[in-house]
Design a protein around this motif. Structure first.
Motif, short mmCIF file in Angstrom:
data_model
loop_
_atom_site.label_atom_id
_atom_site.label_comp_id
_atom_site.label_asym_id
_atom_site.label_seq_id
_atom_site.Cartn_x
_atom_site.Cartn_y
_atom_site.Cartn_z
N PHE A 35 -12.31 -15.70 24.15
CA PHE A 35 -13.70 -16.28 23.75
C PHE A 35 -14.23 -16.95 24.69
O PHE A 35 -15.50 -16.58 24.95
CB PHE A 35 -13.09 -17.21 22.52
CG PHE A 35 -12.75 -16.38 21.19
CD1 PHE A 35 -13.48 -15.45 20.56
CD2 PHE A 35 -11.35 -16.49 20.81
CE1 PHE A 35 -12.91 -14.86 19.38
CE2 PHE A 35 -10.80 -15.78 19.85
CZ PHE A 35 -11.78 -14.94 18.99
N ILE A 36 -13.73 -18.10 25.28
CA ILE A 36 -14.46 -18.75 26.07
C ILE A 36 -15.01 -18.09 27.38
O ILE A 36 -16.07 -18.41 27.87
CB ILE A 36 -13.64 -20.23 26.57
CG1 ILE A 36 -13.41 -20.84 25.35
CG2 ILE A 36 -14.56 -20.88 27.42
CD1 ILE A 36 -12.60 -22.14 25.51
N MET A 37 -13.98 -17.17 28.10
CA MET A 37 -14.45 -16.63 29.36
C MET A 37 -15.42 -15.62 29.34
O MET A 37 -16.04 -15.37 30.19
CB MET A 37 -12.98 -16.28 29.83
CG MET A 37 -12.20 -17.15 30.90
SD MET A 37 -13.45 -18.17 31.83
CE MET A 37 -14.26 -16.91 33.16
N ILE A 82 -5.70 -16.61 23.91
CA ILE A 82 -6.73 -15.93 23.16
C ILE A 82 -7.89 -16.84 23.17
O ILE A 82 -9.16 -16.52 23.22
CB ILE A 82 -6.39 -15.63 21.53
CG1 ILE A 82 -5.17 -14.58 21.79
CG2 ILE A 82 -7.59 -15.18 20.99
CD1 ILE A 82 -4.69 -14.43 20.38
N ILE A 83 -7.80 -18.13 22.97
CA ILE A 83 -8.98 -19.17 23.04
C ILE A 83 -9.45 -19.07 24.49
O ILE A 83 -10.70 -19.11 24.60
CB ILE A 83 -8.46 -20.85 22.63
CG1 ILE A 83 -7.81 -20.67 21.24
CG2 ILE A 83 -9.30 -21.73 23.15
CD1 ILE A 83 -7.06 -21.97 21.04
N ILE A 115 -5.96 -25.37 29.10
CA ILE A 115 -5.45 -24.49 27.86
C ILE A 115 -3.87 -24.54 28.12
O ILE A 115 -3.16 -24.48 27.42
CB ILE A 115 -5.70 -23.12 28.29
CG1 ILE A 115 -7.58 -23.28 27.49
CG2 ILE A 115 -5.07 -21.98 27.18
CD1 ILE A 115 -7.72 -23.63 26.17
N SER A 116 -3.30 -24.46 29.71
CA SER A 116 -1.87 -24.45 29.78
C SER A 116 -1.33 -25.64 29.27
O SER A 116 -0.28 -25.85 28.94
CB SER A 116 -1.89 -24.33 31.23
OG SER A 116 -2.20 -25.50 32.14
N ARG A 145 -13.22 -21.55 35.31
CA ARG A 145 -12.12 -20.86 34.72
C ARG A 145 -10.63 -21.60 35.10
O ARG A 145 -9.69 -21.54 34.35
CB ARG A 145 -12.05 -19.31 35.25
CG ARG A 145 -10.86 -18.61 34.93
CD ARG A 145 -11.03 -17.23 35.39
NE ARG A 145 -9.74 -16.33 34.83
CZ ARG A 145 -8.40 -16.35 35.28
NH1 ARG A 145 -7.91 -17.19 36.37
NH2 ARG A 145 -7.72 -15.53 34.65
N SER A 146 -10.69 -22.18 36.52
CA SER A 146 -9.64 -22.67 36.90
C SER A 146 -9.36 -24.10 35.87
O SER A 146 -8.34 -24.35 35.49
CB SER A 146 -9.85 -23.13 38.29
OG SER A 146 -9.85 -22.31 39.13
#
Length: 509
Positions: free
Chosen positions: A416-418, A411-412, A382-383, A375-376
């Protein structure tokens, strides 16, 4: 006692949220009007920039709670004393680092914002940066004591201090604003209140919790383990800071302080929206860490994920739908003229976080089982995408464009991914989770239809109409979810405290 602390913590957290709402409704509009659009935008810009320094402590604070809870469950008091000493040293070092980084930022204010800020704004920005940097640096040592209080689940004291600080702030600031002092007065008052909070945390840990600190046995092997664990939480914190503050930073560079002010109005409402979602999940962090060492942890995690997620969904949907239906008029009477665009920015932001915020407990689970790495890294990636998209969109579409860039990245990554990662790798039953969320949806049809009719056909043009319709909508929402949405467990969360309250009143009579 722990159960009472958790329940009291939730109640006080909602009390704190209620007070925040009152302040948001009454104090913030006065502050905005008295500062003016440009100075309010400047204050928001500097605050969002300096707040990047705060990310230094978040990873270690979470790590402390994790290891403290584990040592306490195993009865290792000597390890706890050693842990207390280690983390106090670490947080003091981080405070010094924050002070140095802030000084570097102070020296470069002009080069960063010279294109869109006037000479007067740059001069004031430098003063604000100095005070805010000092403010943040003194909070680092306090974080060690705050973490001890959290790890001991002493939520009543923690929330009461927070409540007092929140209530006192406007009473100190407003007289200064009426006397002609502006943004500098705001940050000075905040600094004084933070010093009070630091002193209270230290006193409580020493006098009430009898916390002991051992400094002569610095465990470097444990420090290495903690460092690895904390690093990825640190990345999460960087991600959050980028997602919620980079837009204002970019708008300050490319559009100026007035556009920052427009975005910040929406950002404040979004922050309030997010804070509502963390009220319940935050008090379960120590419990999540205890579950992590049990044999049937995955099953218990899924059950907790569902219980917390459903409750959060009810609360979040009420506020999301309410802001969409009534938000345009609310911003008009709250922020005043010139902030109409904030309504669209607000809707983009709160809709993009609606799903992630009902799954906040998942973050605590990942940290408890030391699976936060994915997640990190995902969030950090993503950031960066968010920055790239937002630079282009904010240049072309201003505040709305910056919000769209943030929404796309969230949103991505978070939706979805998480959700796939929770299901595939963490082994949480996300199908069961979403099945439970879907069961709630029929209870939302009646209030949504009612709200849609108001939005489409009814013109809200007075405060009395606005308040009346908000109350009616809330009542319809509550009746609908009580009869069609809540299960027996959720109803008992409301019925049992009410029964106890009525019983106590009868006994007192």
């Amino acid at each position: 006692m722990k159960v009472n602390q958790i329940k009291a913590g939730v109640i006080l957290s909602y009390g704190y949220t209620f007070i925040q709402t009152i302040i948001l409704l009454f104090y913030t509009p006065i502050m905005i009007r008295m500062l003016g659009k440009s100075e309010y935008g400047l204050y928001s810009l500097v605050y969002s920039t300096v707040s990047y320094l705060a990310v230094l402590n978040v990873g270690f604070a979470s790590a402390f709670v994790r290891y403290y809870s584990r040592y306490k469950a195993l009865g290792k008091e000597d390890k706890i004393e050693n842990l207390n000493g280690m983390f106090l040293i670490i947080f003091c070092i981080l405070g010094v680092i924050a002070l140095i980084c802030g000084s570097v930022l102070d020296l470069n204010v002009e080069s960063i914002f010279k294109n869109k800020l006037t000479i007067q704004e740059l001069q004031k920005a430098k003063i604000l940066v100095k005070i805010m940097v000092f403010n943040i640096s003194i909070l680092f040592p306090s974080a060690a004591f705050d973490a001890i209080i959290t790890a001991n689940e002493k939520y009543i004291f923690q929330k009461v201090v927070k409540l007092i600080s929140t209530i006192v702030n406007p009473f100190l600031v407003l007289p200064l604003l009426f006397m002609g002092y502006k943004s500098i007065a705001l940050v000075l008052v905040t600094t004084i209140i933070n010093i009070f909070t630091v002193c209270m945390n230290i006193w409580y840990c020493k006098e009430k919790l009898k916390a002991k600190f051992r400094f002569n046995e610095f465990d470097f092997s444990l420090m290495k383990e903690i460092g690895i664990f904390s690093f990825f939480i640190f990345l999460n914190s960087v991600t959050d800071q980028v997602n919620w503050n980079v837009d204002k930073f970019l708008l300050g560079m490319y559009k100026g302080t007035k556009t920052v002010a427009v975005y910040d109005i929406a950002s404040q409402i979004n922050s309030f929206f997010i804070s509502i979602s963390t009220v319940i999940s935050a008090v379960f962090i120590p419990k999540v860490n205890r579950i992590s060492v049990e044999k049937d942890a995955n099953e218990k995690f899924t059950d907790l994920f569902i219980k917390v997620g459903r409750i959060q969904f009810f609360v979040i949907f009420l506020f999301t739908s309410g802001f969409i239906i009534f938000g345009k008029y609310f911003i008009k009477i709250w922020a005043g003229k010139g902030y109409e665009e904030s309504y669209y920015v607000m809707n983009i932001l709160i809709l993009s976080v609606s799903i992630p915020v009902i799954q906040n407990i998942g973050i605590a689970i990942l940290r408890a089982i030391n699976m936060q790495v994915f997640r990190s890294l995902l969030g950090f990636s993503i950031s960066i995408v968010n920055i790239i998209i937002s630079i282009y969109l904010c240049k072309s579409y201003g505040a709305v464009g910056a919000a769209i860039g943030t929404a796309i990245s969230l949103i991505i990554g978070e939706v979805f991914i998480m959700n796939i990662y929770y299901y595939k790798q963490v082994k949480l039953d996300m199908i069961k989770f979403w099945g439970n969320i879907v069961k709630i949806l029929p209870s939302m049809f009646i209030p949504v239809i009612f709200g849609g009719l108001i939005f489409r056909f009814y013109v809200i043009d007075t405060i009395s109409k606005f308040i009346l319709l908000v109350i009616v909508y809330t009542i319809i929402f509550m009746i609908s979810i009580w009869n069609l949405g809540l299960n027996d467990f959720e109803k008992n969360l409301i019925i049992e405290p009410l029964n106890k309250l009525l019983k106590n009143k009868q006994e007192s009579i």
